[in-house]
Design an enzyme around this catalytic site. Structure first.
Site, short mmCIF file in Angstrom:
data_model
loop_
_atom_site.label_atom_id
_atom_site.label_comp_id
_atom_site.label_asym_id
_atom_site.label_seq_id
_atom_site.Cartn_x
_atom_site.Cartn_y
_atom_site.Cartn_z
N PRO A 186 27.00 -17.66 24.34
CA PRO A 186 25.65 -17.88 23.81
C PRO A 186 24.89 -16.56 23.62
CG PRO A 186 25.77 -18.50 26.13
CD PRO A 186 27.16 -18.16 25.70
N GLU A 218 30.06 -19.77 34.69
CA GLU A 218 28.96 -18.83 34.37
C GLU A 218 29.35 -17.82 33.29
OE1 GLU A 218 25.75 -18.85 35.36
OE2 GLU A 218 26.33 -20.79 36.17
N ARG A 222 38.91 -23.68 6.23
CA ARG A 222 38.61 -24.27 4.92
C ARG A 222 38.26 -23.23 3.86
NH1 ARG A 222 33.69 -25.50 3.53
NH2 ARG A 222 34.09 -27.56 2.66
N ASP A 237 29.62 -24.96 -1.89
CA ASP A 237 29.02 -25.55 -0.69
C ASP A 237 27.64 -24.96 -0.40
OD1 ASP A 237 30.94 -27.35 0.09
OD2 ASP A 237 32.02 -25.90 1.34
N1 SAM Z 1 25.81 -18.67 32.25
C1 SAM Z 1 25.96 -18.36 30.86
C2 SAM Z 1 24.65 -17.82 30.30
O1 SAM Z 1 23.60 -18.17 30.83
O2 SAM Z 1 24.69 -17.05 29.31
C3 SAM Z 1 26.42 -19.59 30.10
C4 SAM Z 1 27.81 -20.01 30.41
S1 SAM Z 1 28.32 -21.47 29.56
C5 SAM Z 1 27.92 -22.74 30.72
C6 SAM Z 1 30.06 -21.42 29.67
C7 SAM Z 1 30.77 -20.91 28.43
O3 SAM Z 1 30.50 -21.78 27.35
C8 SAM Z 1 30.40 -19.55 27.93
O4 SAM Z 1 31.05 -18.52 28.65
C9 SAM Z 1 30.82 -19.60 26.48
O5 SAM Z 1 32.20 -19.33 26.33
C10 SAM Z 1 30.57 -21.06 26.13
N2 SAM Z 1 29.30 -21.25 25.42
C11 SAM Z 1 28.17 -21.81 25.91
N3 SAM Z 1 27.21 -21.85 25.00
C12 SAM Z 1 27.71 -21.31 23.88
C13 SAM Z 1 27.19 -21.06 22.58
N4 SAM Z 1 25.95 -21.36 22.26
N5 SAM Z 1 28.02 -20.48 21.68
C14 SAM Z 1 29.29 -20.14 21.98
N6 SAM Z 1 29.84 -20.37 23.20
C15 SAM Z 1 29.06 -20.93 24.15
#
Ligand code: SAM
Length: 257
Positions: A90, A117, A155, A170
């Site tokens: 994220p 995490e 795609r 698209d």
């Molecule tokens: N503790 C982290 C933080 O606050 O930034 C979030 C961890 S999340 C619960 C677990 C995993 O989900 C991340 O390491 C990532 O690989 C994936 N993930 C969660 N949200 C995401 C997003 N918006 N885009 C891409 N991957 C995401």
């Protein structure tokens, strides 16, 4: 194109890869997908791939060594150029159609799915070429995000879609939303299909679709129009239908200090 997906939940990815266009692209050899079970790269009998965070606190952190081993096992495994390693996070760059287009030019992607995490910072610093986020929200893991990337990049690969130009038209291929779509019946619950689409006149249909696309973008995503440019013939059409002034108002707005 090769997609390697590193995950602790390999079964999660089975179904999306075995349906529709992704399945067909795999069977035709247009893409190769390898699901890499991170637990195979753990170095203890319990196949632990995570541990408690230094400094204490909630949750677990994914250990760097299994991740590094998993990535190294796939790098150059097929003798091709070095794979691009992407961490789903994220905290990464916001994924969009432009980035999908850039990735479609790569030969080999290794998509690393975080859990808990997230991953140890030293793995990120040492092995990751790019971090991509699906948006400003938190998923439980990177697997669904990785699938979005596999799907949206596949795609765009030549020959994957049945109709060769359908990706070009698209939403987001330009900074425009696609025009509304209609199929049979001609009238549904008192709503008739626009006359222009029934005319059989190609030019009239294209004009209708272009204007409807601009109108829809004005209504829903005017921000996109700020960076769109139009050809002289498109400008002529927009003027004729009273849309050019509206587009110009959006394009002329400069941010206030
Ligand atoms: N503790 C982290 C933080 O606050 O930034 C979030 C961890 S999340 C619960 C677990 C995993 O989900 C991340 O390491 C990532 O690989 C994936 N993930 C969660 N949200 C995401 C997003 N918006 N885009 C891409 N991957 C995401």
């Amino acid at each position: 194109m090769i997609f390697d997906i590193v995950t602790i939940f390999p079964d999660l990815l089975d179904s999306p890869l075995n349906e529709g266009i992704l399945r067909r692209a795999r069977l035709k050899g247009q893409i190769t997908t390898n699901i890499i079970n991170l637990r195979d790269f753990a170095d203890d009998p319990q196949t632990m791939t995570d541990d408690r965070p230094f400094g204490g606190g909630e949750g677990m952190v994914m250990k760097p060594e299994p991740l590094a081993r998993a990535v190294k096992s796939q790098q150059n495994a097929d003798g091709s150029t070095q794979a691009k390693v992407i961490l789903l996070s994220p905290q990464g760059r916001s994924y969009n159609q432009k980035i999908a287009g850039e990735l479609a030019g790569e030969q080999h992607l290794i998509l690393v799915c975080g859990r808990y995490e997230g991953v140890d910072e030293r793995f990120r610093a040492g092995y990751v070429h790019d971090e991509l986020s699906l948006g400003d929200y938190i998923l439980t893991g990177g697997e669904l995000a990785a699938m979005v990337i596999v799907d949206s990049v596949t795609r765009l690969l030549p020959g994957v879609l049945g109709c060769s130009d359908s990706a070009d038209k698209d939403t987001f291929s330009r900074n425009l939303l696609k025009h509304p779509q209609y199929t049979r019946p001609r009238v549904f619950e008192d709503q008739a299909v626009p006359e222009e689409l029934l005319s059989g006149n190609h030019e009239q249909i294209e004009t209708y679709r272009f204007l409807a696309s601009v109108q829809r973008t004005l209504d829903r995503r005017p921000d996109l129009l700020k960076i769109e440019s139009f050809s002289p013939s498109e400008i002529k059409l927009l003027r004729k239908h009273g849309l050019y002034e509206k587009v110009q108002m959006i394009q002329d707005v400069t941010p206030k200090r």
